[in-house]
Design a protein around this motif. Sequence first.
Motif, PDB file in Angstrom:
ATOM      1  N   SER A   1      -9.739  11.075   0.028  1.00  0.00           N
ATOM      2  CA  SER A   1     -10.706  11.513   1.245  1.00  0.00           C
ATOM      3  C   SER A   1     -10.754  12.917   1.383  1.00  0.00           C
ATOM      4  O   SER A   1     -11.710  13.689   1.729  1.00  0.00           O
ATOM      5  CB  SER A   1     -10.643  10.553   2.269  1.00  0.00           C
TER       6      SER A   1
ATOM      7  N   TYR B   1      -6.713   9.260   6.101  1.00  0.00           N
ATOM      8  CA  TYR B   1      -8.018   9.645   5.538  1.00  0.00           C
ATOM      9  C   TYR B   1      -8.682  10.967   6.032  1.00  0.00           C
ATOM     10  O   TYR B   1      -9.675  11.561   5.173  1.00  0.00           O
ATOM     11  CB  TYR B   1      -9.016   8.520   5.992  1.00  0.00           C
TER      12      TYR B   1
ATOM     13  N   SER C   1      -3.263  10.244   9.968  1.00  0.00           N
ATOM     14  CA  SER C   1      -4.309   9.705   9.474  1.00  0.00           C
ATOM     15  C   SER C   1      -4.255   9.615   7.996  1.00  0.00           C
ATOM     16  O   SER C   1      -3.861  10.739   7.366  1.00  0.00           O
ATOM     17  CB  SER C   1      -5.852  10.343   9.896  1.00  0.00           C
TER      18      SER C   1
ATOM     19  N   ASP D   1     -10.071   6.954  14.974  1.00  0.00           N
ATOM     20  CA  ASP D   1      -9.781   6.796  13.633  1.00  0.00           C
ATOM     21  C   ASP D   1     -10.789   5.717  12.819  1.00  0.00           C
ATOM     22  O   ASP D   1     -11.933   5.539  13.538  1.00  0.00           O
ATOM     23  CB  ASP D   1      -8.464   6.054  13.445  1.00  0.00           C
ATOM     24  N   VAL D   2     -10.813   5.543  11.428  1.00  0.00           N
ATOM     25  CA  VAL D   2     -11.566   4.754  11.037  1.00  0.00           C
ATOM     26  C   VAL D   2     -11.295   3.349  10.952  1.00  0.00           C
ATOM     27  O   VAL D   2     -12.152   2.621  10.626  1.00  0.00           O
ATOM     28  CB  VAL D   2     -11.785   5.141   9.341  1.00  0.00           C
TER      29      VAL D   2
END
Length: 327
Positions: free
Chosen positions: A89, A61, A59, A32-33
């Motif tokens: 995003s 994003y 997520s 994940d970010v």
Amino acid sequence: MTGSSTQHPQPSDHARALVQGAYDVHIHVAPDVMRRLIDDVTLADRFAAVGMAGFVLKSHYVPTAERAEVVRRARPGIDAVGAITLNASVGGLNPIAVEIAGRGGAKVVWLPTVDSANQRQCQATEPKGATPPMWAQLQADLRDAGMAADPVDVLDADGSVNEVTRQVLRLIGKHDMALATGHLHSDESARVIDAAVEEGVRRIVVTHPEFTSQRIGLDRQRDLAAKGALLERCFTTPYTGKVAWDLWFTNIREAGPENSVLSSDLGQPFNPPVEDGLALCADKLLEAGFTDGEIRTMAVHNSRWLVGADALPDAPARRTEKAGIRA
């Protein structure tokens, strides 16, 4: 990261047994970010060890359908489920992104969360001592770097569901994916759910109605359930202090356990292990007087229905009168 030194409660054996066969329909894990407690393949091993069926990879994003397919191939015994969240995003309310996600096997579509107009406009402050969501810092970083996207609106100026939202809903219905309302305002959720039923969406879930930016009242929760939507009861919402446990229990009881689905919303490094989430939730519900059958309905049977998994032999007959969508 695959563990935490923080001491957390341990689920009872009875709670573990109650949630066997369940899907956790809302988790946040690596890759994940943001930093996460565990990665998805390792989590699949842990779910298998405790007898749970699978999980939905959320997520804020990026789409996760392709990633879910990799996990399923790496760990065939666990059903990792892909999803997409319609934030900036991925282009916001982007029908092409939804169509590609559906063709790629995604089973859940979240309407905007971090980029919803409601979340952007929400002036509610976290209760004293509450743990803020991890994405709040990322959103601040993007804003400070001059990359704050416009809010993603699901309604037109007159309050009607806009045509792009309706196109997205038609695609969700076409692929028989589940619609999750994200961080919409309760008024927006009500209008979108009406439109979703009109456009042929069968599986609908109201995302954590007790979360700070939603605070959906009990009367509205009952109304949304009457339209055929499940009400998602995320473990982290009360566990991190965003709502009192007693209010959480009251909403479940008064709106009807049969209309709720349990999830953990776990994966943050400071929170309990993801594989413990539903069982910890079950223990809290047992302490509050809920029955084994009620807990199993919320944790297991409703989660399996939401992701389109086969019903288990002990599943109760599902009511069909609610808007014709919960057959």
